[in-house]
Scaffold this motif. Structure first.
Motif, PDB file in Angstrom:
ATOM      1  N   SER A   1       0.632  -0.989   0.337  1.00  0.00           N
ATOM      2  CA  SER A   1       0.057   0.166   0.070  1.00  0.00           C
ATOM      3  C   SER A   1       0.846   0.925   0.049  1.00  0.00           C
ATOM      4  O   SER A   1       1.967   1.375   0.616  1.00  0.00           O
ATOM      5  N   ALA A   2       0.296   2.288  -0.708  1.00  0.00           N
ATOM      6  CA  ALA A   2       1.389   3.575  -0.883  1.00  0.00           C
ATOM      7  C   ALA A   2       0.084   4.642  -1.122  1.00  0.00           C
ATOM      8  O   ALA A   2      -1.228   4.524  -1.137  1.00  0.00           O
ATOM      9  N   SER A   3       0.359   6.068  -0.773  1.00  0.00           N
ATOM     10  CA  SER A   3      -0.122   7.185  -0.694  1.00  0.00           C
ATOM     11  C   SER A   3       0.676   8.178  -1.596  1.00  0.00           C
ATOM     12  O   SER A   3       1.421   8.063  -0.692  1.00  0.00           O
ATOM     13  N   VAL A   4       0.006   9.237  -1.931  1.00  0.00           N
ATOM     14  CA  VAL A   4       1.283   9.963  -2.638  1.00  0.00           C
ATOM     15  C   VAL A   4      -0.283  11.498  -2.464  1.00  0.00           C
ATOM     16  O   VAL A   4      -1.338  12.165  -2.670  1.00  0.00           O
ATOM     17  N   THR A   5       0.981  13.088  -2.566  1.00  0.00           N
ATOM     18  CA  THR A   5      -0.145  13.827  -2.490  1.00  0.00           C
ATOM     19  C   THR A   5       0.186  15.010  -3.620  1.00  0.00           C
ATOM     20  O   THR A   5       1.780  14.567  -3.539  1.00  0.00           O
ATOM     21  N   PHE A   6      -0.786  14.861  -4.224  1.00  0.00           N
ATOM     22  CA  PHE A   6       0.039  15.961  -5.766  1.00  0.00           C
ATOM     23  C   PHE A   6       0.142  17.397  -6.023  1.00  0.00           C
ATOM     24  O   PHE A   6      -0.535  17.546  -4.614  1.00  0.00           O
ATOM     25  N   ASN A   7       0.157  17.971  -6.807  1.00  0.00           N
ATOM     26  CA  ASN A   7       0.399  19.189  -6.290  1.00  0.00           C
ATOM     27  C   ASN A   7      -0.812  19.962  -5.869  1.00  0.00           C
ATOM     28  O   ASN A   7      -0.348  21.244  -5.276  1.00  0.00           O
ATOM     29  N   ASP A   8      -1.933  20.120  -6.577  1.00  0.00           N
ATOM     30  CA  ASP A   8      -3.064  20.558  -5.944  1.00  0.00           C
ATOM     31  C   ASP A   8      -3.571  19.666  -4.999  1.00  0.00           C
ATOM     32  O   ASP A   8      -5.237  20.553  -4.376  1.00  0.00           O
ATOM     33  N   GLY A   9      -3.008  19.348  -3.928  1.00  0.00           N
ATOM     34  CA  GLY A   9      -3.114  18.423  -2.801  1.00  0.00           C
ATOM     35  C   GLY A   9      -4.477  18.211  -3.101  1.00  0.00           C
ATOM     36  O   GLY A   9      -4.075  16.924  -1.208  1.00  0.00           O
TER      37      GLY A   9
ATOM     38  N   VAL B   1      -2.627   3.378  -3.257  1.00  0.00           N
ATOM     39  CA  VAL B   1      -2.607   2.603  -4.356  1.00  0.00           C
ATOM     40  C   VAL B   1      -2.539   0.836  -2.818  1.00  0.00           C
ATOM     41  O   VAL B   1      -2.241   1.001  -1.996  1.00  0.00           O
ATOM     42  N   ASN B   2      -3.858  -0.356  -2.993  1.00  0.00           N
ATOM     43  CA  ASN B   2      -3.280  -0.479  -1.828  1.00  0.00           C
ATOM     44  C   ASN B   2      -4.171  -2.336  -3.248  1.00  0.00           C
ATOM     45  O   ASN B   2      -5.295  -2.579  -3.744  1.00  0.00           O
ATOM     46  N   ALA B   3      -2.845  -2.747  -2.986  1.00  0.00           N
ATOM     47  CA  ALA B   3      -2.299  -4.000  -4.488  1.00  0.00           C
ATOM     48  C   ALA B   3      -2.487  -5.092  -3.179  1.00  0.00           C
ATOM     49  O   ALA B   3      -2.301  -6.045  -3.773  1.00  0.00           O
ATOM     50  N   ASN B   4      -2.958  -4.862  -1.793  1.00  0.00           N
ATOM     51  CA  ASN B   4      -2.759  -6.455  -0.661  1.00  0.00           C
ATOM     52  C   ASN B   4      -3.506  -7.263  -1.540  1.00  0.00           C
ATOM     53  O   ASN B   4      -5.117  -7.893  -1.944  1.00  0.00           O
ATOM     54  N   ASN B   5      -3.164  -8.809  -1.463  1.00  0.00           N
ATOM     55  CA  ASN B   5      -3.884  -9.771  -2.156  1.00  0.00           C
ATOM     56  C   ASN B   5      -4.052  -9.952  -3.573  1.00  0.00           C
ATOM     57  O   ASN B   5      -5.171 -10.571  -4.198  1.00  0.00           O
ATOM     58  N   MET B   6      -3.887  -9.569  -3.577  1.00  0.00           N
ATOM     59  CA  MET B   6      -3.814  -9.028  -5.686  1.00  0.00           C
ATOM     60  C   MET B   6      -2.463  -9.763  -6.986  1.00  0.00           C
ATOM     61  O   MET B   6      -1.634  -9.538  -5.944  1.00  0.00           O
ATOM     62  N   ILE B   7      -2.821  -9.586  -7.748  1.00  0.00           N
ATOM     63  CA  ILE B   7      -2.072 -10.594  -8.504  1.00  0.00           C
ATOM     64  C   ILE B   7      -0.963  -9.455  -8.890  1.00  0.00           C
ATOM     65  O   ILE B   7      -0.934  -8.663  -8.721  1.00  0.00           O
ATOM     66  N   VAL B   8       0.225 -10.457  -9.256  1.00  0.00           N
ATOM     67  CA  VAL B   8       1.283  -9.354  -8.765  1.00  0.00           C
ATOM     68  C   VAL B   8       1.536  -9.192 -10.601  1.00  0.00           C
ATOM     69  O   VAL B   8       1.284 -10.154 -11.553  1.00  0.00           O
ATOM     70  N   LYS B   9       1.224  -7.699 -10.904  1.00  0.00           N
ATOM     71  CA  LYS B   9       1.495  -7.347 -12.078  1.00  0.00           C
ATOM     72  C   LYS B   9       2.323  -7.890 -13.043  1.00  0.00           C
ATOM     73  O   LYS B   9       3.794  -8.522 -12.591  1.00  0.00           O
ATOM     74  N   GLU B  10       2.078  -8.097 -14.523  1.00  0.00           N
ATOM     75  CA  GLU B  10       3.426  -8.976 -14.906  1.00  0.00           C
ATOM     76  C   GLU B  10       3.091 -10.128 -15.541  1.00  0.00           C
ATOM     77  O   GLU B  10       4.141 -10.956 -16.034  1.00  0.00           O
TER      78      GLU B  10
ATOM     79  N   GLY C   1       1.306   5.135 -15.315  1.00  0.00           N
ATOM     80  CA  GLY C   1      -0.073   5.590 -15.419  1.00  0.00           C
ATOM     81  C   GLY C   1      -1.041   5.852 -14.700  1.00  0.00           C
ATOM     82  O   GLY C   1      -1.858   6.197 -14.359  1.00  0.00           O
ATOM     83  N   SER C   2      -0.775   3.895 -15.373  1.00  0.00           N
ATOM     84  CA  SER C   2      -2.172   3.307 -14.379  1.00  0.00           C
ATOM     85  C   SER C   2      -1.978   2.728 -13.247  1.00  0.00           C
ATOM     86  O   SER C   2      -2.913   2.133 -12.810  1.00  0.00           O
ATOM     87  N   GLU C   3      -1.225   2.887 -12.452  1.00  0.00           N
ATOM     88  CA  GLU C   3      -0.749   2.642 -10.695  1.00  0.00           C
ATOM     89  C   GLU C   3      -1.846   2.814  -9.709  1.00  0.00           C
ATOM     90  O   GLU C   3      -2.279   2.453  -9.429  1.00  0.00           O
ATOM     91  N   LEU C   4      -3.022   4.069 -10.083  1.00  0.00           N
ATOM     92  CA  LEU C   4      -3.300   4.444  -8.979  1.00  0.00           C
ATOM     93  C   LEU C   4      -5.357   4.191  -9.431  1.00  0.00           C
ATOM     94  O   LEU C   4      -5.876   4.559  -8.808  1.00  0.00           O
ATOM     95  N   ILE C   5      -5.519   3.588 -10.824  1.00  0.00           N
ATOM     96  CA  ILE C   5      -6.117   2.941 -11.629  1.00  0.00           C
ATOM     97  C   ILE C   5      -6.892   1.350 -10.661  1.00  0.00           C
ATOM     98  O   ILE C   5      -6.193   0.938 -11.023  1.00  0.00           O
ATOM     99  N   THR C   6      -8.318   1.663 -10.874  1.00  0.00           N
ATOM    100  CA  THR C   6      -8.801   0.666  -9.342  1.00  0.00           C
ATOM    101  C   THR C   6      -9.613   0.172 -10.751  1.00  0.00           C
ATOM    102  O   THR C   6     -10.098  -0.079 -11.424  1.00  0.00           O
ATOM    103  N   LYS C   7     -10.132  -1.407 -10.348  1.00  0.00           N
ATOM    104  CA  LYS C   7     -11.165  -2.330 -10.405  1.00  0.00           C
ATOM    105  C   LYS C   7     -12.841  -1.268 -11.773  1.00  0.00           C
ATOM    106  O   LYS C   7     -12.910  -1.391 -12.366  1.00  0.00           O
ATOM    107  N   ASP C   8     -13.127  -0.578 -10.061  1.00  0.00           N
ATOM    108  CA  ASP C   8     -14.080   0.287 -10.310  1.00  0.00           C
ATOM    109  C   ASP C   8     -13.675   1.425 -11.124  1.00  0.00           C
ATOM    110  O   ASP C   8     -15.449   1.484 -12.243  1.00  0.00           O
ATOM    111  N   GLU C   9     -12.601   1.588 -12.047  1.00  0.00           N
ATOM    112  CA  GLU C   9     -12.719   2.391 -12.747  1.00  0.00           C
ATOM    113  C   GLU C   9     -12.429   1.842 -14.312  1.00  0.00           C
ATOM    114  O   GLU C   9     -12.097   2.628 -15.119  1.00  0.00           O
ATOM    115  N   ALA C  10     -12.048   0.558 -13.623  1.00  0.00           N
ATOM    116  CA  ALA C  10     -11.614   0.054 -15.595  1.00  0.00           C
ATOM    117  C   ALA C  10     -12.446  -0.055 -16.816  1.00  0.00           C
ATOM    118  O   ALA C  10     -11.630   0.542 -17.514  1.00  0.00           O
ATOM    119  N   SER C  11     -12.871   0.155 -16.942  1.00  0.00           N
ATOM    120  CA  SER C  11     -14.357   0.269 -18.188  1.00  0.00           C
ATOM    121  C   SER C  11     -14.019   1.535 -18.453  1.00  0.00           C
ATOM    122  O   SER C  11     -14.657   1.827 -19.728  1.00  0.00           O
TER     123      SER C  11
END
Length: 758
Positions: free
Chosen positions: A622-630, A635-644, A723-733
């Motif tokens: 898990s990780a969090s980030v703050t962008f320039n606009d605040g 991202v929380n990938a616990n128990n998710m399949i490893v990418k690649e 660029g897709s690191e923060l995209i979730t399943k709900d947003e995939a469509s």
């Protein structure tokens, strides 16, 4: 070093190759079988039939054999020592190629590798031709329909009764599968080798001195990405006018400017001049067999690479501009159309290492024992600079001029790196292959390693304009701090094999290896004291085997894990080109089942088949980030399949000797569905990597061959979508129909080879 940025996103938002090379000289050649492999005479160890040099992603290096974890490095050993100590900066393919200088190539298992090197991985084990009494020469030539010209020559022989010599030249002139506008070659490689061996005491012993010079410039390495349309169901569509693998997604001129992280000065350069790699290597090998049967070897190597440089490209989001946005082409014409926020990293390294391995081997009754020592010293002087630019989405993209008149921006904002220092490994290891009874075999070993690292670290977060000596926005002066660590690493393995009958048996083994963060992991912000933790990799396997006259079958269940994995990620704000760099520390666990078979149903035909099902998952990710606009995002990938990493793997390698001189072979590898981002939102469908060929031994002097790469002409994407690191399943469509980019398979290629022995 920046990892895995070769595939990248453009929507709104990629061994067993090192089988220890101290088994390469006369004392160990008795256990290996001489075969012919594409006109290169090699001695192969068990397991090396897996075609490790057939790489559908990169023709310049061995492929990675999956063990359920992301690869830490490409593991290749030559003459008992690492071909390169680390590929983090000094890339393997820039210093080593599988060429005519090699006299033996094999494969080391993960368990053996853990004890003899400290790293759990399939590894390629190679050794150099030293010479023989009679003169021998071999000239290999390879070409393809894209214009590749490759020459590979080795001559060896004897001088009098007690001297041997060997010399090699390797030359590659590869224009690539598309025109690299800023360089005449996608891959230009030169390797020169010379060796002299002295035999002594009635050939019970020998000592060899060898020199090697390598030069490489691999501009194609930075251009292995292409834009495409992500359909949303794991498939892609080509962008009109852009065929992945046959069109370049790199700029035409190669002229760039960057902020030097070392002195804060703006500098201009051409990408062609930033890819130079040069290295010098001196190797001393000696071995001796005593009357008692005791075998001793001492292998030493000094290598210096005053230039170990490379370039990486990455990306973020594709969006559409209008003329009113104010971006222009180089001639001042207003631009309207698709653009991507591109990212470029320039890596500059100087590497030195002094490596020593010595072993004693002796049989005591039913025990074959080995006692070994590693003393490996590695010095690294490395830094990188980064910058960003806006590029049009097309073949040979234009570097657009922004409304403020700039063409490049965000200097050193995204993961510029710096470290200088050394690490040293002093290890003692012991193995015993114990044939307890005709039915029971026990193999065990242990390794204890003293590890010392001393390196510069800049822990401060990066920002636009970052360089050493600058005053950061928070008032801190950017100054490296020295970090020194003294630690003990260990590895242990045990394997039990029991033959229930002459044909059927059971086997089980367990291996564990530990290490602490390495020097290259301090080049970014590096781990803090709280984050500095032992990395532990346990591997447990168990299963059964069956053998008869035509079938050799093994089926095993495997568990492997890795704790405290360190990874530096660039997290992109969806829908923008803005990114932030974070250091992640997480675990991975994989449970899998593998069945492998060697099948010889009738004379002349052989089939290697392998099936693997595995489930690699993230833990504590898990990780969090703050962008320039605040805006804060996580991202929380616990128990998710490893990418690649695919869950399903299939290998099928049939071959048939039509006559004793004519061989037809095919190689199929299936990689199942792989996730292209961290949270299982985007994925690529399964794909087949295919090779095929015909080898004809015309006579005892001449061999000819034709190989077809990707004969199914698959063009699907692979790897990750940056660029897709923060995209979730709900947003995939939302991303169906989006423009993205990623790495691709080598396109359909026809290769011709000839080998002349004299």
């Amino acid at each position: 070093m920046k990892k895995n940025f070769l595939p990248f996103a453009m929507c709104a938002v990629f061994l067993s190759v090192s089988a220890n090379a101290s088994a390469q000289r006369d004392a160990r050649q008795a256990d290996k079988k001489v075969i012919s492999n594409d006109s290169l005479e090699v001695k192969k160890a068990k397991g090396s039939e897996r075609n490790v040099m057939l790489n559908a992603s990169d023709a310049t290096k061995p492929r990675e054999i999956q063990i359920g974890l992301p690869s830490e490095d490409v593991n290749v050993y030559e003459n008992g020592l690492p071909a390169v100590y680390s590929s983090a900066v000094h890339k393997l393919q820039y210093h080593w190629r599988s060429d005519a200088s090699l006299g033996e190539v094999g494969l080391m298992t993960p368990s053996e590798s853990a004890i003899r090197t400290g790293n759990i991985a399939y590894s390629v084990d190679s050794s150099s031709k030293l010479g023989q009494k009679e003169f021998k020469g071999i000239l290999n030539y390879k070409a393809n329909h894209f214009g590749l010209q490759q020459f590979d020559l080795n001559v060896s022989g004897g001088i009098g009764n007690n001297w041997l010599y060997s010399g090699s030249v390797y030359q590659t002139f590869d224009p690539g599968t598309f025109d690299v506008k800023f360089d005449e070659y996608a891959d230009r490689m030169q390797i020169y080798r010379a060796g002299l061996t002295r035999l002594f005491n009635n050939r019970k012993g020998k000592a060899s001195l060898m020199y090697k010079y390598a030069y490489s410039r691999n501009s194609g390495n930075e251009l292995n990405a292409a834009p495409f349309i992500y359909v949303g169901d794991g498939s892609i569509k080509e962008i009109p006018g852009f065929e992945p693998g046959l069109a370049s997604y790199g700029p035409t001129s190669g002229e760039i400017e960057h902020l030097d992280i070392m002195d804060g000065k703006m500098k201009k350069a051409n990408l062609r001049d930033l890819e130079d790699n040069r290295s010098h290597e001196v190797t001393f090998l000696t071995d001796y067999t005593f009357d008692s049967g005791l075998k001793w070897n001492l292998d030493m190597k000094y290598m210096t690479a005053p230039e170990a440089n490379y370039v990486d490209f990455g990306g973020s989001t594709i969006s559409e501009l209008t003329e009113s946005d104010g971006y222009t082409l180089s001639d001042g014409t207003p631009y309207a159309g698709l653009v991507e926020g591109r990212r470029t990293w320039l890596h500059f390294g100087k590497v030195k290492n002094f490596l020593v391995t010595s072993e004693l081997a002796q049989r005591f009754g039913n025990h074959q024992m080995r006692l070994g020592l590693n003393e490996w010293y590695y010095h690294l002087d490395y830094h990188s600079s980064s910058f960003q630019w806006t590029g049009s989405v097309q073949e040979y993209p234009e570097i657009l001029t922004a409304p403020d008149g700039s063409r490049f921006r965000g200097f050193n904002e995204l993961s510029p790196e710096y470290t200088k220092g050394y690490e040293n490994k002093l290890a003692l290891y012991l193995t015993d292959d114990w044939q307890v009874s005709p039915k029971l075999n026990i193999y065990y070993g242990a390794r204890l390693e003293y590890y010392r690292m001393s390196a510069d670290q800049i822990a401060h977060s990066r920002y636009s304009g970052f360089y050493i000596g600058d005053t950061a926005p928070d008032g801190e002066v950017i100054t490296p701090a020295k970090v020194t660590k003294d630690k003990l690493n260990y590895a242990a393995t045990a394997r039990v094999t029991y033959n229930v009958t002459k044909q059927f048996g059971l086997t089980a083994d367990g291996t564990v290896a530990t290490r602490y963060p390495r020097i290259n992991e301090y080049a970014g912000t590096g781990p803090t004291e709280e984050q500095y933790k032992r990395v532990t990799i346990p591997l447990v396997r168990g299963g059964l085997f069956y053998k008869n006259d035509w079938l050799d079958l093994t089926s095993m269940v495997t568990y492997i894990a890795k704790t405290n994995n360190i990874d530096q990620q660039n997290l992109t704000k969806p829908g923008t080109s803005e990114g932030k760099t974070v250091l992640l520390i997480y675990d991975i666990q994989t449970l899998g089942w593998t069945t492998s078979a060697e099948i010889d149903p009738f004379k002349g035909f052989h089939l290697h088949a392998l099936f693997t099902y595995q489930k690699p998952v993230y833990k504590n990710y898990s990780a969090s980030v703050t962008f320039n606009d605040g805006t804060q995002m996580g991202v929380n990938a616990n128990n998710m399949i490893v990418k690649e990493i695919p869950q399903t793997l299939i290998e099928l390698d049939p071959s048939y000797n039509i006559t004793k001189d004519l061989r037809l072979w095919l190689s199929f590898r299936y990689f199942g569905k792989t996730y292209a981002n961290l949270q299982e939102a985007l994925y690529f469908n399964g794909r087949w990597e295919t090779f095929g060929g015909v080898n004809w031994a015309v006579n005892k002097h001449l061999d000819l061959g034709v190989t077809v790469v990707n004969f199914l002409n698959q063009k699907g994407a692979k790897g990750t979508i940056s660029g897709s690191e923060l995209i979730t399943k709900d947003e995939a469509s939302q991303y169906a129909g989006c423009y993205m980019s990623g790495s691709y398979l080598r396109p359909f290629t026809v290769e011709f080879s000839a080998s002349l022995k004299f």
